[in-house]
Structure formats: C-alpha cells, structure tokens
Design a protein around this motif. Structure first.
Motif, PDB file in Angstrom:
ATOM      1  N   ARG A 286       0.839  -1.201   0.000  1.00 59.41           N
ATOM      2  CA  ARG A 286       0.000   0.000   0.000  1.00 59.41           C
ATOM      3  C   ARG A 286       0.876   1.254   0.000  1.00 59.41           C
ATOM      4  O   ARG A 286       0.757   2.112   0.864  1.00 59.41           O
ATOM      5  N   THR A 287       1.761   1.354  -0.962  1.00 55.12           N
ATOM      6  CA  THR A 287       2.664   2.506  -1.016  1.00 55.12           C
ATOM      7  C   THR A 287       2.092   3.652  -1.849  1.00 55.12           C
ATOM      8  O   THR A 287       2.658   4.742  -1.871  1.00 55.12           O
ATOM      9  N   ARG A 288       0.991   3.401  -2.548  1.00 59.51           N
ATOM     10  CA  ARG A 288       0.289   4.431  -3.314  1.00 59.51           C
ATOM     11  C   ARG A 288      -1.203   4.248  -3.101  1.00 59.51           C
ATOM     12  O   ARG A 288      -1.666   3.129  -2.852  1.00 59.51           O
ATOM     13  N   ILE A 289      -1.963   5.319  -3.226  1.00 58.90           N
ATOM     14  CA  ILE A 289      -3.420   5.196  -3.104  1.00 58.90           C
ATOM     15  C   ILE A 289      -3.954   4.253  -4.167  1.00 58.90           C
ATOM     16  O   ILE A 289      -4.905   3.506  -3.941  1.00 58.90           O
ATOM     17  N   GLY A 290      -3.302   4.229  -5.334  1.00 53.90           N
ATOM     18  CA  GLY A 290      -3.736   3.331  -6.392  1.00 53.90           C
ATOM     19  C   GLY A 290      -3.584   1.861  -6.049  1.00 53.90           C
ATOM     20  O   GLY A 290      -4.125   0.996  -6.748  1.00 53.90           O
ATOM     21  N   ASP A 291      -2.854   1.541  -4.982  1.00 54.43           N
ATOM     22  CA  ASP A 291      -2.712   0.141  -4.568  1.00 54.43           C
ATOM     23  C   ASP A 291      -3.958  -0.393  -3.872  1.00 54.43           C
ATOM     24  O   ASP A 291      -4.098  -1.601  -3.696  1.00 54.43           O
ATOM     25  N   PHE A 292      -4.836   0.524  -3.451  1.00 52.40           N
ATOM     26  CA  PHE A 292      -6.060   0.080  -2.786  1.00 52.40           C
ATOM     27  C   PHE A 292      -7.087  -0.360  -3.817  1.00 52.40           C
ATOM     28  O   PHE A 292      -7.311   0.336  -4.803  1.00 52.40           O
TER      29      PHE A 292
END
Length: 535
Positions: free
Chosen positions: A336-342
C-alpha cells in the motif's frame, strides 16, 4: 508469593519502607505493574505520609489508567509538600484524563500565578486545552513553554500535535523534526518518530509514512510487542511466490480489521504454491477464515516477555513450517505505497455468514415493516483523556435518533445502559439486538452490520468492521485522521461516506449531514409519502 513476603517483611521491620519502595520501582521497570502496586501499598502502610511513595503510587495509577486514584494521591502529595510542582502537574493530568478540563485548567492557572517561569506548567496547560478541543489556544501556552525552555522537546512536540490538529501539517512536521533533535530519552524519540509517521500518512506520503510506522515495534515504544514466530522476519521486497508466510496481527481490533484489507493481495503474491497463515485476535478467527479460505487462520496469544507483551501463534499448523513471518501492520510497506494500490469497488473483503445475515434481516423486518434499519455507535470503548475529543458528544446524536420512519439499532459495545436510557428519555427509540454480545461476538455482529440499510458510526472497531464488510457506512471522524491517507475518504473502505469534523469540538455540521443521510433512506423507502404520513 514474593510480593506478599515483601509486604510481610515491611510490617515486621525487616525491610524499611524505602527498600520496599525501591523494590516496587524495580518491579515497575520490569513491567510487573501489579507487583509494583502491591509493594508501593506495603511501603505506604508502613509510612503513610511518605511523599516519595505517594508520588510513585500516583504515577503508577496514571500508568494503569486509574485517574481518580491518581488525582487523590497527587492531592495528598501536594498537601504534604505544597512546593512540589510535579504534584500540580500530575493532578492536572489526572483531571483531564477524567474529562474535568475546567478543573484542570483552573488548577494550572492558579499554580502559574506563583510560578510563571515553570515551563512544565505552561506545557501541561497547553496539553489540557488541546485535549479540550482548543488546539489554537493551546499553541499560545506551548509557545511560552518552549520560550522558557528552548530545549524542552515535549513542549515543541505538543505544539506540533496542536498544529496537526489544526491541519497545519507543514508547521507540525517542522515542530516534530525540532523536537526529535531535542529529545534526550529514547522513549520520547520513539513517540515523536511515530507522530511524524502518522503525519506523513495524513499527507498522503505513504512510503515514508509506513517506514516510520515501524516505530510502533521499537523496543523504546511503550508496550511494543516481542514476537515469537517461526522462520525469518519478512522485509519489503523479499520474494514471496511459493513461500509460507505467517502474518501476525499485533494492534487493536479495529487495526487488525483495517489492515486485513491487503490480505487478498498477499495471497495473490504468494501464488498457488505458497501458503498464508494468519494469527489474529481470537474474536476474528471464524470471520477471517470464512473471508480468506485460502489462508490458515488461528488465534494469536499474548503473554509477557519481561516488561513487554509477547505475541505468538500457538495454533499454527506445523505441517509446513513458515519460511517468513511479518507483523500484519508492516505489510503496507510493500502492498500500500500508493493510493492506487487500494482496490476499488464496494464488495468488501470480510464475508459474514449468509445464513446469519438472513436471520438479522428477518429480525429487522419484524421491528417495522418496510422501514429502513440504521445501526448507530457513538464512541469507542475507552474515552479517557485524549480519546474523549475524538467522538461527538452523546447529546448531538439525539436529533438523528428521532428521525421518523427509521428503525434504529444499537451497535455500541461496552457499558452503555445509561446512555441508552438518556436517549430514550429524549424520545429516541433504539432497539437492542437480542442475544448479541456487541463486543465479543464479532462474527455475529458482522452479519447484523451486513443486514442493515446504513451504519452511522464514530471511528471505532465497529466502524472498521462495517467498512470491511462492504455495507453502507457513514463514518463520523475527527480532523487529522491519518487512516484517510491524504484523501477525503477512507481508502480501506471505498464505499464508506467520510463525515469529518472541520475542527475538534465542531461536530454540528457532520451530525446534520448524518441526519440527512438517514432521512434520505426514508425518502427512498417511501418516495410518495410526506413526513406527516410516515408518522
């Protein structure tokens, strides 16, 4: 038996009260708080007006979350030695833990009239104002504490926290950085590092934030767990495909639920030849096993390893030993290092028992034919000190609970009988789910949450559960909530509606918004009826 022997020796005069007190201090440093309490009480029995013992006992009472006892003990210290300003500070701290902010403020102001150059008192007054939802006023007093003592790391840290509350994240980050340079004690440095990490997360700086979030596991962090787990400690970037990983949950119930958001990604990374074992809070085992059938789920256990808690996984299947282990809260460093990973979507990642969901839908139908069902929970189980300001006052919930045409269901865990009685005295009807332990029967609670038309909830474990189950959720939160990760929503629960107060203590707008959401359900359920007809 050793503690009882110490008490007996003190009574017979074989050990002086000073030696017994010193033994209590050693026990406290070792994490044996019950043993320390017994030793201090034995020393006090032998010398009832010994100020040093009273002070040690008062500090221990605060550590054990016994603010009423701490306040009485610090009052006695102040009576015996009026010059001791640590007694004023300790008593003020106990009063604010009890929610007696006005009494705490008055006590500190009176002390400051005679001790204007005492930075500690200015700092304590600033902290009290901050916990009373007055961060802007707090900064004035924290500024003075830092002026009087430019090396006072705690005052600078507290000023950063007040600025964090006000949304001035850049200034808060500068204060945290300055406080970190000034910090002399490792435990203070760890506290500041953790605050800086949550600030980075609140700014959306996920990679840096998760790296700093590891401070919660530092040996200098109070109550940081020691892990007893097989295999090697996982580190970000370690190959996972085909491996057997044990993920151990290590925080509160709501955190365990929130971080489970990444379990599907973890299973995918391990691949068909890999294996995931999850060690979670015992109350979560059934729900997690149903939700993640590819994982082996068991209950973790906690005991003591010296002064620190030790977390282990005694139910782990040893047929295939784990290659790697990781604290569940450390895995966002890779996943979860970027919001796009959610993951987007509304499906939810926890799966309640469909049969029990049907059961609760039948019960709700029986409460009122066709009326929408809304569950409510207004606080956490613990509301000491700083936690109190995180939740709207109970009285602000009454207008929402009087919304006509709605079946309201109590979701508040813990002892809330007095609050429910107060709601009913204000004309609010709140049904209690029969036979359901809202604190301990999490699997059944998940089913009830999934049967409701809407959950309106303060930021607590029930909100996390409702969000993770994927149902409609209005999450009422305080400002500066780092789990929002720099967004206007909660990426962990994409379907949730975030109702965030613009400032601590300013709850009217979010409660009105929640009431509007509830009223909108009535309009959907009965589109052709007027409000008078629904009555």
């Amino acid at each position: 038996m050793g503690h009882i022997a110490i008490e007996g020796h003190a009574r017979r005069g074989h050990l002086s009260p000073v030696h017994v007190r010193m033994r209590g201090q050693a026990l406290e440093r070792a994490g044996d708080l019950a043993g320390a309490l017994e030793a201090y009480e034995a020393a006090l029995q032998a010398a009832p007006e010994d100020v040093q013992t009273l002070s040690a006992l008062a500090s221990l009472a605060h550590r054990m979350q016994m603010p009423q006892a701490a306040e009485r003990l610090w009052s006695e210290v102040g009576r015996l030695d009026p010059a001791r300003l640590d007694a004023v500070d300790g008593r003020a701290r106990a009063l604010r833990e009890m929610g007696a902010f006005e009494a705490s403020i008055n006590l500190l102001r009176e002390a400051l009239l005679a001790n204007r150059d005492d930075a500690r008192l200015w700092n304590s007054l600033g902290v009290t104002l901050m916990q009373d939802s007055q961060p802007a006023a707090a900064i004035t007093f924290l500024d003075e504490a830092a002026r009087l003592d430019p090396r006072y790391a705690q005052a600078v840290y507290n000023r950063g926290s007040a600025r964090f509350d006000l949304g001035d994240l850049e200034a808060a980050a500068k204060d945290f950085a300055t406080a970190r340079k000034l910090a002399k004690k490792p435990e203070h440095a760890a506290m500041i590092d953790f605050a800086a990490a949550t600030l980075a997360l609140a700014r959306g700086e996920l990679a840096a934030g998760w790296a700093g979030y590891e401070t919660r596991l530092s040996r200098h962090w109070a109550d940081a767990p020691v892990f007893e787990a097989p295999g090697r400690r996982w580190l970000p970037g370690a190959p996972l495909a085909g491996r057997h990983l044990l993920a151990v949950a290590e925080q509160g119930l709501g955190d365990e639920i929130m971080f489970a958001n990444l379990v599907p990604d973890l299973i995918e990374a391990l691949g068909p030849q890999g294996q995931l074992s999850l060690a979670v809070e015992p109350r979560l085992v059934a729900l997690f096993q149903r939700s993640f059938p590819a994982a082996a789920v068991s209950a973790h256990a906690t005991d003591k390893a010296g002064p620190r808690p030790r977390r282990s996984a005694p139910g782990l299947d040893h047929a295939r030993p784990a290659d790697l282990w990781a604290p569940l809260g450390s895995l966002p460093r890779q996943f979860r290092t970027r919001i796009g990973d959610f993951p987007a979507g509304r499906g939810g990642y926890l799966k309640p028992d469909p049969a029990r969901v049907a059961h609760w839908r039948q019960w709700l139908q029986a409460l009122g034919d066709g009326a929408p069902a809304v569950g409510v929970s207004w606080r956490s189980g613990k509301v000491f000190g700083d936690r109190r300001r995180q939740y709207p006052p109970r009285d602000l919930w009454a207008p929402l609970l009087r919304t006509p045409g709605v079946r309201f269901v109590n979701l508040q865990y813990g002892d809330c009988d007095a609050e429910l009685a107060a709601f009913r005295a204000q004309g609010c009807e709140v049904a209690e789910p029969p036979g359901l332990d809202l604190k301990d029967d999490i699997d059944e609670l998940a089913a009830l949450l999934s049967a409701l038309d809407l959950v309106v909830c303060a930021a607590n474990a029930t909100a996390a559960l409702a969000g993770a189950c994927g149902g409609p959720l209005a999450l009422i939160g305080a400002p500066a909530a780092w789990p929002k990760l720099g967004t206007d929503a909660y990426p962990w629960y994409p379907q949730a509606r975030a109702l965030t107060a613009p400032a601590f203590g300013d709850w009217d707008g979010v409660m009105e918004a929640a009431q509007g959401l509830v009223a909108g359900l009535v309009s959907i359920a009965h589109p052709g009826e007027s409000r008078d007809e629904r009555r």
